[in-house]
Design a protein around this motif. Structure first.
Motif, PDB file in Angstrom:
ATOM      1  N   ARG A   1     -45.751 -12.029  34.785  1.00 48.73           N
ATOM      2  CA  ARG A   1     -45.607 -10.616  34.429  1.00 48.73           C
ATOM      3  C   ARG A   1     -44.313  -9.989  34.954  1.00 48.73           C
ATOM      4  O   ARG A   1     -44.295  -9.005  35.669  1.00 48.73           O
ATOM      5  N   GLY A   2     -43.201 -10.626  34.578  1.00 50.50           N
ATOM      6  CA  GLY A   2     -41.900 -10.055  34.894  1.00 50.50           C
ATOM      7  C   GLY A   2     -41.284 -10.525  36.193  1.00 50.50           C
ATOM      8  O   GLY A   2     -40.124 -10.216  36.469  1.00 50.50           O
ATOM      9  N   VAL A   3     -42.026 -11.275  37.000  1.00 49.46           N
ATOM     10  CA  VAL A   3     -41.463 -11.854  38.221  1.00 49.46           C
ATOM     11  C   VAL A   3     -41.137 -13.312  37.939  1.00 49.46           C
ATOM     12  O   VAL A   3     -42.035 -14.115  37.694  1.00 49.46           O
ATOM     13  N   ALA A   4     -39.850 -13.639  37.952  1.00 48.72           N
ATOM     14  CA  ALA A   4     -39.444 -14.997  37.569  1.00 48.72           C
ATOM     15  C   ALA A   4     -40.091 -16.040  38.479  1.00 48.72           C
ATOM     16  O   ALA A   4     -39.900 -16.006  39.698  1.00 48.72           O
ATOM     17  N   PRO A   5     -40.851 -16.981  37.931  1.00 43.99           N
ATOM     18  CA  PRO A   5     -41.484 -18.013  38.756  1.00 43.99           C
ATOM     19  C   PRO A   5     -40.510 -19.109  39.176  1.00 43.99           C
ATOM     20  O   PRO A   5     -40.806 -19.917  40.049  1.00 43.99           O
ATOM     21  N   PHE A   6     -39.364 -19.172  38.500  1.00 41.60           N
ATOM     22  CA  PHE A   6     -38.272 -20.088  38.831  1.00 41.60           C
ATOM     23  C   PHE A   6     -37.028 -19.508  38.174  1.00 41.60           C
ATOM     24  O   PHE A   6     -37.112 -18.570  37.376  1.00 41.60           O
ATOM     25  N   ASP A   7     -35.868 -20.042  38.495  1.00 40.42           N
ATOM     26  CA  ASP A   7     -34.620 -19.493  37.970  1.00 40.42           C
ATOM     27  C   ASP A   7     -34.221 -20.071  36.621  1.00 40.42           C
ATOM     28  O   ASP A   7     -33.602 -19.375  35.805  1.00 40.42           O
ATOM     29  N   VAL A   8     -34.529 -21.337  36.380  1.00 42.87           N
ATOM     30  CA  VAL A   8     -34.073 -22.003  35.159  1.00 42.87           C
ATOM     31  C   VAL A   8     -35.217 -22.743  34.484  1.00 42.87           C
ATOM     32  O   VAL A   8     -35.950 -23.499  35.136  1.00 42.87           O
TER      33      VAL A   8
ATOM     34  N   PHE B   1     -36.141 -14.913  28.707  1.00 42.81           N
ATOM     35  CA  PHE B   1     -34.845 -15.382  29.169  1.00 42.81           C
ATOM     36  C   PHE B   1     -33.884 -14.230  29.443  1.00 42.81           C
ATOM     37  O   PHE B   1     -33.907 -13.208  28.746  1.00 42.81           O
ATOM     38  N   GLU B   2     -33.018 -14.415  30.421  1.00 45.20           N
ATOM     39  CA  GLU B   2     -31.888 -13.521  30.620  1.00 45.20           C
ATOM     40  C   GLU B   2     -30.867 -13.752  29.501  1.00 45.20           C
ATOM     41  O   GLU B   2     -30.760 -14.866  28.986  1.00 45.20           O
ATOM     42  N   PRO B   3     -30.118 -12.734  29.112  1.00 44.87           N
ATOM     43  CA  PRO B   3     -29.007 -12.972  28.173  1.00 44.87           C
ATOM     44  C   PRO B   3     -28.073 -14.026  28.765  1.00 44.87           C
ATOM     45  O   PRO B   3     -27.819 -14.033  29.978  1.00 44.87           O
ATOM     46  N   PHE B   4     -27.580 -14.908  27.905  1.00 46.22           N
ATOM     47  CA  PHE B   4     -26.772 -16.034  28.377  1.00 46.22           C
ATOM     48  C   PHE B   4     -25.348 -15.909  27.856  1.00 46.22           C
ATOM     49  O   PHE B   4     -25.129 -15.653  26.672  1.00 46.22           O
ATOM     50  N   ASP B   5     -24.392 -16.124  28.743  1.00 48.30           N
ATOM     51  CA  ASP B   5     -22.973 -16.057  28.376  1.00 48.30           C
ATOM     52  C   ASP B   5     -22.361 -17.444  28.482  1.00 48.30           C
ATOM     53  O   ASP B   5     -22.015 -17.901  29.581  1.00 48.30           O
ATOM     54  N   PRO B   6     -22.205 -18.151  27.374  1.00 48.19           N
ATOM     55  CA  PRO B   6     -21.649 -19.501  27.432  1.00 48.19           C
ATOM     56  C   PRO B   6     -20.263 -19.574  28.052  1.00 48.19           C
ATOM     57  O   PRO B   6     -19.862 -20.628  28.566  1.00 48.19           O
ATOM     58  N   ALA B   7     -19.519 -18.471  28.004  1.00 48.08           N
ATOM     59  CA  ALA B   7     -18.175 -18.468  28.576  1.00 48.08           C
ATOM     60  C   ALA B   7     -18.186 -18.717  30.084  1.00 48.08           C
ATOM     61  O   ALA B   7     -17.150 -19.081  30.668  1.00 48.08           O
ATOM     62  N   ARG B   8     -19.338 -18.530  30.722  1.00 48.20           N
ATOM     63  CA  ARG B   8     -19.441 -18.778  32.162  1.00 48.20           C
ATOM     64  C   ARG B   8     -19.612 -20.257  32.492  1.00 48.20           C
ATOM     65  O   ARG B   8     -19.639 -20.633  33.662  1.00 48.20           O
TER      66      ARG B   8
ATOM     67  N   GLY C   1     -35.314 -11.931  35.059  1.00 48.51           N
ATOM     68  CA  GLY C   1     -35.605 -11.448  36.395  1.00 48.51           C
ATOM     69  C   GLY C   1     -35.153 -12.372  37.504  1.00 48.51           C
ATOM     70  O   GLY C   1     -35.421 -12.116  38.680  1.00 48.51           O
ATOM     71  N   SER C   2     -34.428 -13.462  37.158  1.00 43.92           N
ATOM     72  CA  SER C   2     -33.922 -14.362  38.187  1.00 43.92           C
ATOM     73  C   SER C   2     -33.050 -13.598  39.188  1.00 43.92           C
ATOM     74  O   SER C   2     -32.230 -12.762  38.805  1.00 43.92           O
ATOM     75  N   ARG C   3     -33.215 -13.919  40.458  1.00 44.18           N
ATOM     76  CA  ARG C   3     -32.388 -13.315  41.503  1.00 44.18           C
ATOM     77  C   ARG C   3     -31.205 -14.199  41.873  1.00 44.18           C
ATOM     78  O   ARG C   3     -30.463 -13.896  42.814  1.00 44.18           O
ATOM     79  N   ASN C   4     -31.070 -15.297  41.168  1.00 43.03           N
ATOM     80  CA  ASN C   4     -30.021 -16.272  41.482  1.00 43.03           C
ATOM     81  C   ASN C   4     -29.206 -16.617  40.233  1.00 43.03           C
ATOM     82  O   ASN C   4     -29.050 -17.785  39.882  1.00 43.03           O
ATOM     83  N   ILE C   5     -28.718 -15.597  39.568  1.00 45.15           N
ATOM     84  CA  ILE C   5     -28.025 -15.786  38.291  1.00 45.15           C
ATOM     85  C   ILE C   5     -26.812 -16.696  38.446  1.00 45.15           C
ATOM     86  O   ILE C   5     -26.616 -17.636  37.656  1.00 45.15           O
ATOM     87  N   ASP C   6     -25.971 -16.434  39.444  1.00 47.31           N
ATOM     88  CA  ASP C   6     -24.764 -17.250  39.604  1.00 47.31           C
ATOM     89  C   ASP C   6     -25.121 -18.716  39.834  1.00 47.31           C
ATOM     90  O   ASP C   6     -24.519 -19.611  39.225  1.00 47.31           O
ATOM     91  N   ALA C   7     -26.095 -18.959  40.713  1.00 47.77           N
ATOM     92  CA  ALA C   7     -26.500 -20.336  40.984  1.00 47.77           C
ATOM     93  C   ALA C   7     -27.105 -20.984  39.744  1.00 47.77           C
ATOM     94  O   ALA C   7     -26.925 -22.190  39.501  1.00 47.77           O
TER      95      ALA C   7
END
Length: 342
Positions: free
Chosen positions: A80-87, A104-111, A263-269
């Motif tokens: 319910r909106g709390v990410a159970p894992f990042d990927v 899913f979070e919006p994804f930017d392939p350029a990253r 809702g991932s808290r580790n987007i960069d990772a």
């Protein structure tokens, strides 16, 4: 939308935590993340290859949660909106479900620094392709003859060696669909499949969960199963007598993708994790025995045990329309569990 669109699923041409069970919140420290991974061969391979590469390249530790694709979607919905894992790591059907449910979070392939090494259409606004899978029939050549195709599995001489698993995985679903087609059924009509399965059920030595099938094969309780090429090569590396048979109607193929959980808290990772997964060194290591993944990185050739020379060859494999399969799949899962459980 690219070839990885909702309908085409990584190209219409293409057809499971934490280490030691750590909870998601334990992976919130800087330089750490969590990722779902398929149980079995994928779990083993990504722990051995991807995790150390990620640590070396970015200083990021990853905790894995073994879950099949449909279970990842179910867990994310229940959270319910709390990410159970990042990927997420998903096959085409669950990918569509995840998009529909906005998981899913919006994804930017350029990253992705390795984006240029992916074929056109293998990254889009929701995720990126990280591997392909080829499905056919595995058999023990010392116990049974090589099956010519899916229809052979209904013959008594093969059925008495067969391990059955249901529609809970992508490889199980497409194998059962192809078995249905071989006896006059289709994606719209699975009745012929269930009719034939009932005829052989008393002969079949095992009906089990998908994660149990490789172990049953290794123990000699079954000598035939439908599975992926990487499961075959992994068992073969352990000294198991096993070969992969391409059915006479062709092997089936589909793409596997990764997505950042809403809702991932580790987007960069998470981006670093996916980028490392598609890097040339990691794809090369995963494509080699014993894992024999089908690489999507265009600089990497498939291994000798994979029935193709490049990712482009997947266009000639049997594929499936998951926008038609998904609405029916829960009903198939329920029926298989009710009628085939032994």
């Amino acid at each position: 939308m690219t070839a990885l669109s909702r309908r085409t699923l990584m190209g219409a041409a293409l057809g499971t935590l934490g280490a030691a069970g750590l909870p998601f919140r334990a992976a919130q420290a800087a330089g750490s993340m969590t990722a779902a991974v398929y149980p079995g061969g994928w779990d083993e391979a990504l722990r051995a290859v991807l995790a150390p590469a990620l640590k070396q390249a970015h200083g990021v530790d990853v905790a894995f949660e073994p879950l099949f694709a449909v279970d990842q979607i179910a867990k994310a919905r229940a959270a319910r909106g709390v990410a159970p894992f990042d990927v997420f790591v998903l096959d085409p059907g669950p990918r569509v479900s995840g998009m529909d449910l906005k998981l899913f979070e919006p994804f930017d392939p350029a990253r992705l620094s390795n984006r240029a090494r992916l074929p056109a259409g293998y990254s889009d606004e929701v995720g990126a392709g990280v591997a392909a899978q080829v499905v056919g029939i595995a058999y023990n050549p010392k116990k049974v003859a090589r099956p010519a195709g899916w229809r052979d599995l209904f013959k008594p001489e093969f059925a008495k060696h067969l391990g059955l698993t249901g529609f809970g995985t992508t490889f199980g679903t497409i194998s059962l669909i192809e078995m249905a087609k071989s006896v006059g059924g289709s994606e719209a009509d699975m009745e012929p499949l269930f009719t034939e399965l009932r005829k052989i059920l008393s002969l079949v030595p095992a009906v089990a969960q998908p994660a149990a099938m490789p172990g049953l094969f290794q123990q000699g309780q079954i000598d035939i199963m439908y599975t992926n090429t990487y499961t075959v090569t992994l068992l073969k590396s352990r000294g198991v007598d096993i070969e992969f048979a391409v059915p006479e109607t062709g092997a089936a193929a589909f793409g596997t993708t990764m997505h950042i959980a809403k809702g991932s808290r580790n987007i960069d990772a998470a981006y670093q994790y996916i980028d490392t997964m598609i890097s040339t060194p990691v794809q090369t290591a995963l494509a080699a025995p014993p894992y024999s993944f089908v690489p999507v990185n265009t600089e990497v050739k498939p291994g000798p045990d994979v029935p193709m020379k490049s990712i482009d060859d997947l266009k000639s494999f049997v594929t499936h329309d998951w926008t038609k399969i998904n609405p029916q799949r829960p009903r198939w899962i329920d029926r298989f569990n009710r009628e085939m459980a032994k």
